[in-house]
Design an enzyme around this catalytic site. Structure first.
Site, PDB file in Angstrom:
ATOM      1  N   GLY A 239       0.691  -1.302  -0.117  1.00  0.00           N
ATOM      2  CA  GLY A 239      -0.019  -0.028  -0.084  1.00  0.00           C
ATOM      3  C   GLY A 239       0.796   1.364   0.070  1.00  0.00           C
ATOM      4  N   PRO A 276       4.697  -5.385  -0.551  1.00  0.00           N
ATOM      5  CG  PRO A 276       6.910  -4.910  -0.912  1.00  0.00           C
ATOM      6  CD  PRO A 276       5.785  -5.799  -0.159  1.00  0.00           C
ATOM      7  N   GLY A 277       3.713  -3.842  -3.569  1.00  0.00           N
ATOM      8  CA  GLY A 277       3.621  -4.090  -5.094  1.00  0.00           C
ATOM      9  C   GLY A 277       3.956  -2.941  -5.849  1.00  0.00           C
ATOM     10  NE  ARG A 314      -2.068   3.127 -11.577  1.00  0.00           N
ATOM     11  CZ  ARG A 314      -1.965   4.257 -11.270  1.00  0.00           C
ATOM     12  NH1 ARG A 314      -1.374   5.064 -12.318  1.00  0.00           N
ATOM     13  NH2 ARG A 314      -2.261   4.660 -10.136  1.00  0.00           N
ATOM     14  CB  CYS A 346     -15.115   3.377 -30.091  1.00  0.00           C
ATOM     15  SG  CYS A 346     -14.245   3.051 -31.554  1.00  0.00           S
ATOM     16  CD  GLU A 347     -15.375   2.543 -23.622  1.00  0.00           C
ATOM     17  OE1 GLU A 347     -15.571   3.139 -22.487  1.00  0.00           O
ATOM     18  OE2 GLU A 347     -15.560   1.384 -23.852  1.00  0.00           O
TER      19      GLU A 347
HETATM   20  C1  PLP Z   1      -3.103  -5.117  -3.873  1.00  0.00           C
HETATM   21  C2  PLP Z   1      -2.556  -5.822  -2.775  1.00  0.00           C
HETATM   22  C3  PLP Z   1      -1.262  -5.458  -2.295  1.00  0.00           C
HETATM   23  C4  PLP Z   1      -0.173  -4.642  -3.037  1.00  0.00           C
HETATM   24  O1  PLP Z   1      -0.924  -3.216  -2.946  1.00  0.00           O
HETATM   25  P1  PLP Z   1       0.392  -2.118  -3.327  1.00  0.00           P
HETATM   26  O2  PLP Z   1      -0.426  -0.777  -3.206  1.00  0.00           O
HETATM   27  O3  PLP Z   1       0.791  -2.307  -4.702  1.00  0.00           O
HETATM   28  O4  PLP Z   1       1.425  -1.965  -2.678  1.00  0.00           O
HETATM   29  C5  PLP Z   1      -0.989  -6.235  -1.272  1.00  0.00           C
HETATM   30  N1  PLP Z   1      -1.607  -6.964  -0.624  1.00  0.00           N
HETATM   31  C6  PLP Z   1      -2.858  -7.324  -0.869  1.00  0.00           C
HETATM   32  C7  PLP Z   1      -3.713  -8.128  -0.170  1.00  0.00           C
HETATM   33  C8  PLP Z   1      -3.431  -6.521  -1.987  1.00  0.00           C
HETATM   34  O5  PLP Z   1      -4.500  -6.641  -2.524  1.00  0.00           O
END
Ligand code: PLP
Length: 422
Positions: A239, A276-277, A314, A346-347
């Site tokens: 997050g 983390p993503g 996004r 087309c949107e």
């Molecule tokens: C999406 C998600 C993440 C990663 O969130 P980021 O904002 O990309 O760090 C981690 N844990 C869970 C359960 C998620 O659904």
């Protein structure tokens, strides 16, 4: 240090000119930088030196197996949310004991695959799910390691669609039911309680909601232990936000976040898990696209790109901002222009930005959208029968295609005419 920056008048990815990639692979194309993935991962992991911690990269942010393999080499684990992501993580060489499985709707088949692989922990989101997992584990003659994902009821997240830690969200066990859920889990022979899990949202740009969640969960962990449960791990989810280059608040750097978590959890005697993503992948990739047309409208000018919302959703989905830059550096005397930057779909929703001031561009010029490494390629679709765009990974002065662009024939191959239409 930016790994997508101007050098000798044009943008490079590390040591490769983006023009070279555009020529070799065609546009639109996602381009990722190995050095950036490595730097983000290392800065984060190093902030936890000295404590027990598992960094389980959130696969859904960017799930290409080459990306996963890059992170696996550095010691990353994985947070997966489907059987498909589990298969990717294993294929990329992430050991099962570093894989955690999240998500509100796990199927029996997915549970079986994960139990067979021997994953670290299931982050369970409801009691019905817990009961099914218990059944599946007993059928297989094993025990499923679980943490409940609890919903701490804190407000966080850069946009309504990615805020997950409020009580009205679909995620996790309600705070008031958490202790009862653990008590029930303790009675199930196919379940082994190992920890607690939270994930409060995404693109969070200050530390306060994390601090609030950690404090609440710290209290819960004490109460659970007093009730006799063994709590070994505390998964704090993902997050942490990243800078997208607009004028919104700048999120704290990963090192600061890491230090905060380390301080607040020092006395909890838990192994920390992180998911983390975006923070790892977001600024590790760009979307490289060509200007098809510059269309003069009555009261606004449109920059029509060959990339569209199906490639990068996004802006359409979350009103997200992406920095846009021309690949060839504009000269100091370059004309300025104001564009609505759009794709061919087309949107009207197929708009990357409205009224953006930037250097004037011509048909055939290349542009990049920055910060497209997370939630970009993974959310792409073939809407308008536009083939999924390729992904390229750069390392130093080398680059390789890590996902090919399918042909239209390949897309159509899986469709069938029923007998009555033949
Ligand atoms: C999406 C998600 C993440 C990663 O969130 P980021 O904002 O990309 O760090 C981690 N844990 C869970 C359960 C998620 O659904």
């Amino acid at each position: 240090m930016r790994h997508f920056d101007y050098k000798d008048g044009e943008i490079y990815a590390e040591n490769v000119p983006l023009r070279t990639i555009a020529k070799a692979v065609g546009t639109p194309v996602y381009v990722y930088s190995t050095a950036t993935f490595e730097r983000h991962y290392s800065v984060f992991a190093e902030s936890f030196k000295g404590i027990e911690a598992l960094v389980a990269y959130s696969v859904k942010a960017n799930s290409n197996i080459a990306v996963l393999a890059t992170l696996a080499k550095l010691g990353a684990g994985a947070d997966v949310v489907s059987g498909g992501e589990l298969a990717r993580a294993l294929m990329a060489g992430i050991p099962a004991h570093k894989i955690v499985f999240s998500g509100v709707g796990k199927t029996r088949a997915e549970m079986r695959d994960a139990l067979r692989a021997g994953i670290r922990v299931f982050n369970v989101e409801s009691e019905p799910e817990l009961n099914v997992l218990n059944d599946v584990a007993l059928e297989m003659g094993t025990k499923a390691p679980i943490a409940f994902r609890v919903n701490p009821d804190v407000t966080a997240g850069g946009h309504d669609k990615i805020s997950t830690g409020k009580k009205e969200n679909k995620f996790g066990i309600a705070w008031s039911s958490a202790e009862a859920a653990y008590a029930h889990a303790a009675t199930l022979p196919g379940i082994e309680i190992v920890g607690v899990d939270v994930h409060i949202g995404s693109q969070i740009d200050d530390l306060a909601p994390f601090e609030a969640a950690i404090a609440k969960v710290g209290g819960l962990i004490s109460r659970l232990r007093q009730a006799g449960h063994t709590i070994k791990s505390f998964d704090i989810g993902g997050g942490l936000g990243i800078p997208y280059g607009d004028n919104n608040k700048t999120p704290p750097p990963p090192s600061e976040y890491g230090q905060m978590v380390k301080n607040l959890t020092r006395d909890m005697d838990v192994e920390m898990i992180f998911e983390p993503g975006r923070m790892i992948a977001g600024n590790s990739g760009v979307l490289l696209s060509e200007v098809l047309y510059v269309k003069k409208g009555e009261d606004r000018d449109f920059l029509i790109l060959d990339a569209a919302m199906n490639d990068l959703i996004r802006p359409a989905l979350y009103d997200a901002y992406h920095d846009i830059e021309p690949v060839l550096a504009p000269g100091s005397d370059a004309a300025e222009a104001t564009y609505d930057v759009v794709g061919p779909i087309c949107e009207s929703g197929d708009t990357f930005t409205k009224g953006r001031d930037m250097p004037a561009l011509k048909s055939g010029e290349l542009v990049i959208m920055h910060s497209a490494g997370a939630y970009g390629a993974v959310q792409a679709s073939q809407y308008n029968t536009r083939p999924l765009i390729p992904e390229v990974l750069v390392k130093g002065d080398k680059f390789e295609i890590i996902r090919e662009r399918p042909t239209v024939a390949e897309i159509l191959k899986s469709e069938r005419l029923p007998d009555w239409l033949k």
